[in-house]
Design a protein around this motif. Sequence first.
Motif, PDB file in Angstrom:
ATOM      1  N   LYS A   1      -5.048   3.828   3.833  1.00 16.70           N
ATOM      2  CA  LYS A   1      -4.311   2.559   3.736  1.00 16.70           C
ATOM      3  C   LYS A   1      -4.674   1.605   4.874  1.00 16.70           C
ATOM      4  O   LYS A   1      -4.965   0.424   4.648  1.00 16.70           O
ATOM      5  CB  LYS A   1      -2.798   2.831   3.730  1.00 16.70           C
ATOM      6  CG  LYS A   1      -2.331   3.674   2.558  1.00 16.70           C
ATOM      7  CD  LYS A   1      -0.814   3.762   2.490  1.00 16.70           C
ATOM      8  CE  LYS A   1      -0.190   4.420   3.702  1.00 16.70           C
ATOM      9  NZ  LYS A   1      -0.664   5.823   3.888  1.00 16.70           N
TER      10      LYS A   1
ATOM     11  N   LEU B   1       0.841  -1.192   0.000  1.00 12.97           N
ATOM     12  CA  LEU B   1       0.000   0.000   0.000  1.00 12.97           C
ATOM     13  C   LEU B   1       0.873   1.238   0.000  1.00 12.97           C
ATOM     14  O   LEU B   1       1.768   1.375   0.849  1.00 12.97           O
ATOM     15  CB  LEU B   1      -0.908   0.018   1.238  1.00 12.97           C
ATOM     16  CG  LEU B   1      -1.924  -1.116   1.367  1.00 12.97           C
ATOM     17  CD1 LEU B   1      -2.655  -1.020   2.695  1.00 12.97           C
ATOM     18  CD2 LEU B   1      -2.910  -1.094   0.221  1.00 12.97           C
TER      19      LEU B   1
ATOM     20  N   ASP C   1       1.454  -2.951   4.643  1.00 17.21           N
ATOM     21  CA  ASP C   1       1.000  -1.600   4.961  1.00 17.21           C
ATOM     22  C   ASP C   1       2.233  -0.754   5.261  1.00 17.21           C
ATOM     23  O   ASP C   1       3.199  -1.236   5.865  1.00 17.21           O
ATOM     24  CB  ASP C   1       0.061  -1.625   6.174  1.00 17.21           C
ATOM     25  CG  ASP C   1      -0.700  -0.318   6.350  1.00 17.21           C
ATOM     26  OD1 ASP C   1      -0.565   0.576   5.487  1.00 17.21           O
ATOM     27  OD2 ASP C   1      -1.426  -0.179   7.353  1.00 17.21           O
TER      28      ASP C   1
END
Length: 362
Positions: free
Chosen positions: A213, A205, A258
């Motif tokens: 995100k 992301l 992430d």
Amino acid sequence: MQFDEETLSRLAAIGWRVDAPLPDGTDPAWRAARVVVQHRNGYVLNDGSDEFPAQPAPRFLRRRAAPEDRPAVGDFVLVDAATPAVIHAVLPRRTTLARAAAGERYARQIIATNIDTAFVLMGLDGDFNPRRIERYLLLLAGSGVRPVIVLTKADFLADAAMHAEIAALRAQIPQEVELHAMNVKRAPMVAPLLRHLQRGDTAVLLGSSGAGKSTLTNTLLGHARQATGAVREHDSRGRHTTTYRALITLPSGGCLIDTPGMRELKLTGEEDLAEASFDDVEALALECRFGDCAHGAEPGCAVRAALESGALDPARWDSYRKLRGELGVANESLAAQLERKAGAKVQTRALGKRLVDKYGRR
């Protein structure tokens, strides 16, 4: 030496795809795992069954060790059975996504490795900025990572306004780049992204703080794992609720990395404008009468003609010129760094030879 079937089955659950021979000198007692978290004081690994802490071997911490050679989130590594485990080797990377680190001194900073897809998130609120999308596409060009643009907070705009924003962006990016507009809080809306998150897939992301995100991560997981926060009213930017990169396994079978919001997105000098979203501008420049056309007052300038006719958006041309200039500076910094490294190696060899000549080999 190669992994056995049991190990391959475990690693497939955390994104392993290639059954490649292990490096020479591999200790049979070492096991394979993947870096899922990188902290300042160590790592967290996942071997397909369990997560556990690890420390890098001393060679990774030496001053002369290149930062890009050290373990990074997404890497598959070989570790021993110590407590905490020690990372002895980084297995070959199939892809690497990197940027130039913030600051004046050139340094290449790895964002993530062994990834297939990059979800580039941007809110359809005050954070919307097509120029930043162009920068992300340039960073991804040539990396082997597939870009997918996800415009979040689709509920912020009326349908007509949203369609106009999307149509304008769609006209500026390569047709093969996937683009979605959605409310990432709703599971049915994020379903189209799942085709990139099946067993063996790894996605990362990317986007500024407040783009959604962590919210998207929670929706894909089906529960709230990542912290989320409100955005500022005046610019729709958020605080860093995610403070480090983390690889998460999803119910769909894929892996998702992430990342913290990026305040600065510097180019490494290895990007290619033609492979990003500026192939049309590059093609225009080739039509100029003179090969060294500066696109100013020269006769037969195809770029200036396109600007005057409205075929080329002035804002897009300004963005291209800015990125081309930044890319040139980054190229010079990269070349200078490589030259310094080469000079240092020559000096080290020369010093070693003088010591051997004076004292003999020991």
